[in-house]
Motif scaffolding. Structure first.
Motif, PDB file in Angstrom:
ATOM      1  N   HIS A   1       0.824  -1.210   0.000  1.00 12.45           N
ATOM      2  CA  HIS A   1       0.000   0.000   0.000  1.00 12.45           C
ATOM      3  C   HIS A   1       0.860   1.264   0.000  1.00 12.45           C
ATOM      4  CE1 HIS A   1      -3.497  -2.494   0.652  1.00 12.45           C
ATOM      5  NE2 HIS A   1      -2.881  -3.073   1.676  1.00 12.45           N
ATOM      6  N   GLN A   2       0.328   2.338  -0.574  1.00 12.12           N
ATOM      7  CA  GLN A   2       0.993   3.640  -0.547  1.00 12.12           C
ATOM      8  C   GLN A   2       0.763   4.282   0.813  1.00 12.12           C
ATOM      9  OE1 GLN A   2      -0.954   4.562  -4.730  1.00 12.12           O
ATOM     10  NE2 GLN A   2       0.266   6.315  -4.080  1.00 12.12           N
ATOM     11  N   VAL A   3       1.814   4.858   1.375  1.00 16.76           N
ATOM     12  CA  VAL A   3       1.698   5.446   2.708  1.00 16.76           C
ATOM     13  C   VAL A   3       2.337   6.837   2.726  1.00 16.76           C
ATOM     14  CG1 VAL A   3       2.192   5.188   5.166  1.00 16.76           C
ATOM     15  CG2 VAL A   3       1.800   3.154   3.766  1.00 16.76           C
ATOM     16  N   VAL A   4       1.539   7.833   3.103  1.00 18.77           N
ATOM     17  CA  VAL A   4       2.074   9.167   3.371  1.00 18.77           C
ATOM     18  C   VAL A   4       2.546   9.166   4.823  1.00 18.77           C
ATOM     19  CG1 VAL A   4       1.619  11.643   3.450  1.00 18.77           C
ATOM     20  CG2 VAL A   4       0.425  10.210   1.768  1.00 18.77           C
ATOM     21  N   ILE A   5       3.836   9.356   5.013  1.00 19.25           N
ATOM     22  CA  ILE A   5       4.401   9.375   6.364  1.00 19.25           C
ATOM     23  C   ILE A   5       4.670  10.832   6.747  1.00 19.25           C
ATOM     24  CG2 ILE A   5       5.314   7.026   6.429  1.00 19.25           C
ATOM     25  CD1 ILE A   5       8.024   8.089   5.520  1.00 19.25           C
ATOM     26  N   SER A   6       3.937  11.325   7.709  1.00 15.34           N
ATOM     27  CA  SER A   6       4.074  12.728   8.095  1.00 15.34           C
ATOM     28  C   SER A   6       4.547  12.847   9.535  1.00 15.34           C
ATOM     29  CB  SER A   6       2.741  13.463   7.924  1.00 15.34           C
ATOM     30  OG  SER A   6       1.810  13.044   8.902  1.00 15.34           O
ATOM     31  N   GLY A   7       5.223  13.939   9.803  1.00 15.66           N
ATOM     32  CA  GLY A   7       5.735  14.200  11.144  1.00 15.66           C
ATOM     33  C   GLY A   7       6.581  15.455  11.116  1.00 15.66           C
ATOM     34  N   ARG A   8       7.128  15.814  12.260  1.00 17.38           N
ATOM     35  CA  ARG A   8       7.914  17.053  12.355  1.00 17.38           C
ATOM     36  C   ARG A   8       9.393  16.856  12.053  1.00 17.38           C
ATOM     37  NH1 ARG A   8       6.592  18.922  18.292  1.00 17.38           N
ATOM     38  NH2 ARG A   8       7.001  16.694  18.553  1.00 17.38           N
ATOM     39  N   ARG A   9       9.897  15.631  12.229  1.00 19.62           N
ATOM     40  CA  ARG A   9      11.347  15.402  12.139  1.00 19.62           C
ATOM     41  C   ARG A   9      11.734  14.905  10.744  1.00 19.62           C
ATOM     42  NH1 ARG A   9      11.872  12.081  17.729  1.00 19.62           N
ATOM     43  NH2 ARG A   9       9.992  11.142  16.846  1.00 19.62           N
ATOM     44  N   LYS A  10      12.219  15.835   9.954  1.00 10.20           N
ATOM     45  CA  LYS A  10      12.524  15.560   8.548  1.00 10.20           C
ATOM     46  C   LYS A  10      13.530  14.430   8.391  1.00 10.20           C
ATOM     47  CE  LYS A  10      14.129  17.813   4.315  1.00 10.20           C
ATOM     48  NZ  LYS A  10      14.660  19.084   3.713  1.00 10.20           N
ATOM     49  N   ASP A  11      14.569  14.434   9.224  1.00 12.20           N
ATOM     50  CA  ASP A  11      15.616  13.417   9.090  1.00 12.20           C
ATOM     51  C   ASP A  11      15.062  12.014   9.344  1.00 12.20           C
ATOM     52  OD1 ASP A  11      15.183  14.166  11.758  1.00 12.20           O
ATOM     53  OD2 ASP A  11      17.216  13.613  12.382  1.00 12.20           O
ATOM     54  N   ARG A  12      14.205  11.880  10.351  1.00 15.90           N
ATOM     55  CA  ARG A  12      13.594  10.577  10.654  1.00 15.90           C
ATOM     56  C   ARG A  12      12.695  10.123   9.501  1.00 15.90           C
ATOM     57  NH1 ARG A  12      12.814   9.018  16.146  1.00 15.90           N
ATOM     58  NH2 ARG A  12      14.593   9.708  17.384  1.00 15.90           N
ATOM     59  N   LEU A  13      11.915  11.038   8.963  1.00 11.44           N
ATOM     60  CA  LEU A  13      11.012  10.697   7.862  1.00 11.44           C
ATOM     61  C   LEU A  13      11.784  10.268   6.620  1.00 11.44           C
ATOM     62  CD1 LEU A  13       8.385  13.583   8.155  1.00 11.44           C
ATOM     63  CD2 LEU A  13       8.068  11.192   8.826  1.00 11.44           C
ATOM     64  N   GLU A  14      12.853  10.985   6.336  1.00 13.49           N
ATOM     65  CA  GLU A  14      13.650  10.648   5.158  1.00 13.49           C
ATOM     66  C   GLU A  14      14.327   9.289   5.325  1.00 13.49           C
ATOM     67  OE1 GLU A  14      16.206  14.020   4.624  1.00 13.49           O
ATOM     68  OE2 GLU A  14      14.700  15.144   3.465  1.00 13.49           O
TER      69      GLU A  14
ATOM     70  N   GLU B   1      14.174   3.544   3.749  1.00 13.25           N
ATOM     71  CA  GLU B   1      13.989   2.133   4.106  1.00 13.25           C
ATOM     72  C   GLU B   1      12.827   1.509   3.336  1.00 13.25           C
ATOM     73  OE1 GLU B   1      11.971  -0.274   7.830  1.00 13.25           O
ATOM     74  OE2 GLU B   1      13.081   1.565   8.289  1.00 13.25           O
ATOM     75  N   LEU B   2      11.748   2.268   3.164  1.00 15.60           N
ATOM     76  CA  LEU B   2      10.512   1.702   2.623  1.00 15.60           C
ATOM     77  C   LEU B   2      10.378   1.812   1.103  1.00 15.60           C
ATOM     78  CD1 LEU B   2       7.983   2.874   5.364  1.00 15.60           C
ATOM     79  CD2 LEU B   2       9.133   0.658   5.137  1.00 15.60           C
ATOM     80  N   GLY B   3      11.091   2.754   0.500  1.00 18.34           N
ATOM     81  CA  GLY B   3      11.052   2.845  -0.958  1.00 18.34           C
ATOM     82  C   GLY B   3       9.918   3.717  -1.489  1.00 18.34           C
ATOM     83  N   ASP B   4       9.580   3.506  -2.758  1.00 21.38           N
ATOM     84  CA  ASP B   4       8.675   4.407  -3.474  1.00 21.38           C
ATOM     85  C   ASP B   4       7.240   4.406  -2.959  1.00 21.38           C
ATOM     86  OD1 ASP B   4      10.780   5.114  -5.073  1.00 21.38           O
ATOM     87  OD2 ASP B   4      10.233   3.775  -6.734  1.00 21.38           O
ATOM     88  N   LEU B   5       6.868   3.406  -2.180  1.00 21.58           N
ATOM     89  CA  LEU B   5       5.505   3.365  -1.661  1.00 21.58           C
ATOM     90  C   LEU B   5       5.318   4.263  -0.436  1.00 21.58           C
ATOM     91  CD1 LEU B   5       4.520  -0.417  -2.005  1.00 21.58           C
ATOM     92  CD2 LEU B   5       3.662   1.518  -3.335  1.00 21.58           C
TER      93      LEU B   5
END
Length: 248
Positions: free
Chosen positions: A25-38, A43-47
């Motif tokens: 599934h496609q997942v939008v991962i949102s949060g305040r910490r840019k480095d953690r999100l990136e 790790e998870l790839g294009d999805l």
């Protein structure tokens, strides 16, 4: 399925993202910490699509949603996971600023996100909102004060969503975990006091982020005619306290 997770940079949110992506599934991962999100996106790839966003800021939410590529805009599942507890002081000693932060994140941020994505779900006749509550919203304990109150709000808001959404095809669930280890929750609550945070889980086998993610995935993949109103889950080591009685 397109899933939008708030507070996805660690803990429950990151594990939910892994679970959904690993199942295609496609997942939008949102949060305040840019480095953690990136790092999670790598790790998870294009999805996985990382979006820096602060749920306590309406402008940040609006900007983040406006930045979603067209192919990511039809959100099927909103998981309002961003939330926190601060402190365990009794109400007459707790800092008002901590209360304000919990209300802004656990209540205002959750309803702002819901209101932003809900109309499109209703228009399509399908969608799911999963709100992360807590057993603290059902049972009081010393020091729980405003944290417990915010989670009681989550519970009642979710039930009222169900009342409004009956017949629309849009579903709403409150997931209320108990003692859960392996996340930043207690470290945040005790403001970086790792020893105090570790003591919460000493000698226990608590729930894990994987347990929460598996439960969320189960809810999200049920047939669309089924609504799970509320799930309350605890580890077997956790139970209920007797009434507190002050004796003189």
């Amino acid at each position: 399925m397109i899933v939008f997770i708030t507070g996805a940079s660690a803990g429950f949110g990151a594990e939910m993202a892994r679970t959904f992506v690993n199942n295609g599934h496609q997942v939008v991962i949102s949060g305040r910490r840019k480095d953690r999100l990136e790092a999670l996106a790598a790790e998870l790839g294009d999805l996985a699509l990382p979006i820096v966003m602060d749920v306590t800021c309406k402008e940040s939410i609006n900007e983040a949603l406006s930045m979603l590529p067209q192919s990511w805009r039809q959100v099927d599942v909103l998981i309002n996971n961003a939330g926190l507890a601060l402190g365990t002081q009794p109400a007459h000693e707790a800092p008002l600023a901590d209360w304000e932060t919990m209300i802004a994140t656990n209540c205002t941020g959750l309803v702002t996100m819901t209101r932003a994505l809900l109309p499109a779900m209703v228009e399509r006749g399908s969608g799911l909102i999963i709100n992360l509550g807590s057993v603290a919203g059902h049972y009081p304990y010393p020091g729980g004060n405003v944290y417990g109150a915010t989670k009681a709000f989550v519970d009642q808001f979710t039930l009222n969503l169900r009342a409004d959404l009956a017949g629309t095809g849009v579903r709403a669930t409150n997931l209320a975990p108990g003692l859960c280890g392996g996340t930043e929750f207690s470290n945040v609550r005790f403001k970086g006091d790792d020893a105090a945070a570790a003591k919460v889980y000493e000698g226990t086998v608590p729930l894990t982020a994987k347990d929460i993610a598996a439960t969320v995935f189960w809810i999200a993949t049920l047939p669309p005619h089924i609504n799970i109103n509320t799930i309350e889950m605890m580890p077997t080591c956790q139970g209920f306290s007797p009434f507190a009685i002050k004796r003189t």
